[in-house]
Design an enzyme around this catalytic site. Structure first.
Site, PDB file in Angstrom:
ATOM      1  N   LEU A  14       8.930  -3.091  -0.858  1.00  0.00           N
ATOM      2  CA  LEU A  14       9.396  -2.642   0.454  1.00  0.00           C
ATOM      3  C   LEU A  14       8.396  -1.638   1.038  1.00  0.00           C
ATOM      4  CD1 LEU A  14      11.623  -3.132   2.426  1.00  0.00           C
ATOM      5  CD2 LEU A  14      13.016  -1.439   1.269  1.00  0.00           C
ATOM      6  N   HIS A  15       7.156  -2.128   1.257  1.00  0.00           N
ATOM      7  CA  HIS A  15       6.111  -1.284   1.839  1.00  0.00           C
ATOM      8  C   HIS A  15       5.549  -2.018   3.034  1.00  0.00           C
ATOM      9  CE1 HIS A  15       6.503   0.245  -2.111  1.00  0.00           C
ATOM     10  NE2 HIS A  15       5.630  -0.542  -2.700  1.00  0.00           N
ATOM     11  N   ALA A  16       4.639  -1.354   3.695  1.00  0.00           N
ATOM     12  CA  ALA A  16       3.806  -1.981   4.723  1.00  0.00           C
ATOM     13  C   ALA A  16       4.647  -2.795   5.705  1.00  0.00           C
ATOM     14  CB  ALA A  16       2.739  -2.854   4.061  1.00  0.00           C
ATOM     15  N   PRO A  18       6.771  -5.450   5.412  1.00  0.00           N
ATOM     16  CA  PRO A  18       8.207  -5.636   5.148  1.00  0.00           C
ATOM     17  C   PRO A  18       9.029  -4.379   5.450  1.00  0.00           C
ATOM     18  CG  PRO A  18       6.908  -6.542   3.356  1.00  0.00           C
ATOM     19  CD  PRO A  18       5.949  -5.839   4.258  1.00  0.00           C
TER      20      PRO A  18
ATOM     21  N   MET B 121       0.481   3.938  -0.831  1.00  0.00           N
ATOM     22  CA  MET B 121       1.251   4.999  -0.155  1.00  0.00           C
ATOM     23  C   MET B 121       0.359   6.191   0.173  1.00  0.00           C
ATOM     24  SD  MET B 121       4.110   3.812   0.206  1.00  0.00           S
ATOM     25  CE  MET B 121       4.897   2.389  -0.404  1.00  0.00           C
TER      26      MET B 121
END
Lengths: 92, 561
Positions: A14-16, A18, B121
């Site tokens: 659940l990064h970027a 998405p 991140m």
């Protein structure tokens, strides 16, 4: 409080992209929705419409997360957001 | 407005509107709290409005962008009005911080959290800080920081550009660079040449030209002319109408057939593939720092040899010159260099780190040898910052022990140029690094704008030291051992001709410069190159050296160089 458990289907977690798609979808709901990793206390859940919170959540591919919401339209909101999570957006 | 003269560092003549690079947003003072008359509710609302405005601006840019850039901008737009960010800022606001300070600190915390997560991140932390600067600029009513956004192509004016700015520079929008600071070898100049953009640096006064003013930029003459007239328009039109440079055909030669291999400077496997595609006859400088930078400890043997092999594999049967680790000065490494040196440019850097930390160089040579053994490239190895023949001999011994057949040295220190004969008794080749050779010969820091005239590789003293190196090679061996140039000087077509005239055997440059250098060299005989060298070496300044040589090479105009 209505809850719905969903499994992260995007390969990158659940990064970027998405995360952006999910946060945008959460912001469009008529109710406030929170998100937490399965097994963490409800009062530590984060604002689902915050991309920064989602990025800090560290929900990888295959992680189970709990969506919570209250009020009118909560069930529909949870269902539609769960579907967003369970789509692999990188495969599109 | 009168015209401004600076140092022309990348050729080309264009006309376009100037946009000034806004200054970085300074940190809001922590000691200044919320004014007594301000209401927390109103200020929270003002913050939200500013955040929404920044978000809308970023969204609009995302709509005009495509691919990865659009995705990044979309995500950044979401961050700008992120509910968590605004909530923590509102809390700090309620605790008495000023509005600007509140969002500054809130974003600081978020960025720190993302950094702590590492990897992808941690990279996003920079986006959060970018958003923060934009919100603060919006609150203050000043232009957003960073390279300005524009619908039409423009000329970017700045004090100087930092390496970080270059990532966001869109070569489709920016048509020329003009800076008040910097020199011929500053980041701005190197970037301009890599992108093929006309550029003038050390042009004091360009930051006072109002944004929107039309200016003419001549990157060869070093001229910036606000409100251009007929002469400038004709010059720019002629430049725009020039024929495209022919692609480099893979054989560097003078008009009369003297072969001058044109090689490329590369930093990794990806760069090597691009250089091979541009026709480079090999690699004249493989910078190996990429394996080491931003590391707390030495990379493993396996990691190093895989990285080197990726470069070698792009050039089967061709020469690849590997420069061993060049740490220190502007490239510090925690496990190798001492950050407390009062004068790092003259400190323990390059080859010199081997004495203080023996083993790192030996292991690197072994990794290079292993990669060479598994590839078909002809691998040469050279040490940076060699000052004496005894150092060259010691390095040759290390290479031999590692099983590397062709050891060489960089000539960057005047003493190495003066003792090239003795050095070439110990090693098989020399490669002149003109950036540092200029800095050390002229005793002038290459990043300093006020010293731009001194940090110019056209300085006759620098050219004389290049000649001394070639002469030293000729006096020691027949045929002489090879002497190449791998500094920025080789990428300047006119200067490249001078280098060939001085007797340099090969030239190595960024891949972008190959076509221009090759095209000019093809029009010049060896005798004409020698004449250019004679003119330059005997000139009384860098400026006259350049002017005299350019006047003698009319093909520069025709080729638009």
């Amino acid at each position: 409080m209505p809850e719905r458990i969903a499994t992260v289907a995007s390969r990158v977690g659940l990064h970027a992209r998405p995360a952006a798609i999910f946060a945008e979808a959460a912001a469009e709901q008529p109710v406030e929705v929170t998100i937490g990793l399965e097994g963490t206390p409800a009062d530590e859940a984060l604002d689902a419409s915050s991309i920064l919170s989602l990025m800090g959540l560290g929900a990888e591919y295959g992680a189970k997360v709990v969506l919570r919401a209250e009020g009118e339209g909560a069930d529909a909101a949870l269902e539609s957001l769960a579907q967003v999570l369970e789509t692999d957006h990188d495969a599109e | 407005m009168s015209s401004i003269t600076g140092a022309g560092v990348s050729p080309g003549r264009v006309i376009g509107p100037v946009l000034q690079m806004p200054p970085a947003v300074p940190e809001p003072d922590a000691a200044v709290g919320l004014p007594a008359e301000a209401s927390i509710e109103a200020e929270t609302e003002r913050l939200k409005t500013a955040a929404k405005a920044v978000q809308a601006g970023l969204k609009a840019r995302a709509a005009n962008a495509s691919g990865d850039a659009a995705e990044v901008l979309k995500a950044t737009a979401l961050m700008a009005a992120d509910p968590m960010l605004l909530k923590s800022a509102a809390k700090l606001l309620a605790a008495g911080r000023s509005t600007e300070r509140a969002v500054w600190e809130a974003a600081e915390q978020v960025a720190a959290q993302l950094k702590a997560l590492g990897g992808y991140m941690a990279e996003r932390a920079a986006d959060v800080l970018d958003v923060r600067a934009r919100i603060v600029a919006e609150l203050r009513g000043v232009p957003a920081p960073g390279i300005p956004d524009s619908d039409v192509p423009f000329i970017l004016a700045a004090d100087d550009l930092a390496p970080a700015d270059t990532a966001t520079l869109d070569p489709a929008k920016v048509i020329a660079l003009v800076t008040a600071g910097g020199g011929p070898q500053s980041h701005t100049a190197i970037l301009a040449r890599a992108l093929g953009l006309p550029a003038v640096v050390a042009a004091e006064g360009v930051t006072s030209i109002p944004s929107g003013t039309e200016v003419f930029v001549d990157g060869s003459a070093g001229l910036v002319v606000p409100e251009p007239g007929e002469t400038e328009r004709t010059a720019a039109a002629a430049y725009a109408a020039r024929g495209a440079l022919p692609a480099f055909d893979g054989t560097g030669t003078t008009a009369d057939g003297r072969l001058v291999p044109l090689l490329s400077n590369v930093g990794d496997g990806e760069g090597a593939l691009a250089a091979a595609a541009a026709g480079a006859e090999g690699v004249g400088l493989l910078r190996t720092e990429f394996c080491f930078l931003n590391r707390d400890e030495e990379p493993s043997f396996e990691e190093q040899s895989a990285a080197y092999k990726a470069v070698f594999d792009a050039f089967p049967g061709k020469k690849v010159v590997v420069r061993t680790l060049d740490a220190g000065a502007d490239k510090p490494l925690p496990f190798l260099t001492d950050a407390t040196e009062p004068n790092p440019a003259l400190g323990v850097r390059g080859y010199r780190t081997d004495k203080a930390h023996p083993g790192v160089l030996q292991r690197q040579l072994e990794a290079i040898a292993a990669a060479a053994g598994q590839s078909e490239a002809e691998v040469w190895v050279m040490a940076p910052m060699i000052s004496a023949a005894s150092e060259a001999a010691h390095f040759a011994g290390l290479c031999e022990a590692a099983g590397l057949k062709t050891p060489g040295v960089m000539v960057e220190v005047p003493s190495a140029a003066l003792t090239a004969g003795a050095i070439l008794e110990a090693v098989d080749f020399a490669s002149i690094g003109t950036n540092d050779l200029t800095q050390y010969t002229m005793a002038a820091d290459r990043q300093l704008g006020p010293l731009a005239e001194l940090t110019d590789p056209w300085q006759p003293a620098v050219l004389q030291l290049i000649k001394a190196t070639v002469d030293g090679a000729a006096a020691t061996h027949q045929p002489p051992k090879p002497v190449g140039v791998c500094g920025e000087a080789a990428a300047d077509p006119a200067l490249a001709v001078v280098l060939v005239g001085l007797g340099v055997n090969s030239l190595s440059m960024n891949a972008r410069a190959l076509s221009g250098v090759a095209a000019l060299l093809k029009t010049v005989t060896l005798e004409q190159a020698k004449e250019a060298a004679r003119l330059a070496v005997t000139a009384d300044s860098a400026e006259t050296a350049k002017a005299k040589v350019r006047a003698n090479l009319p093909m520069l105009e025709t080729l638009g160089l």
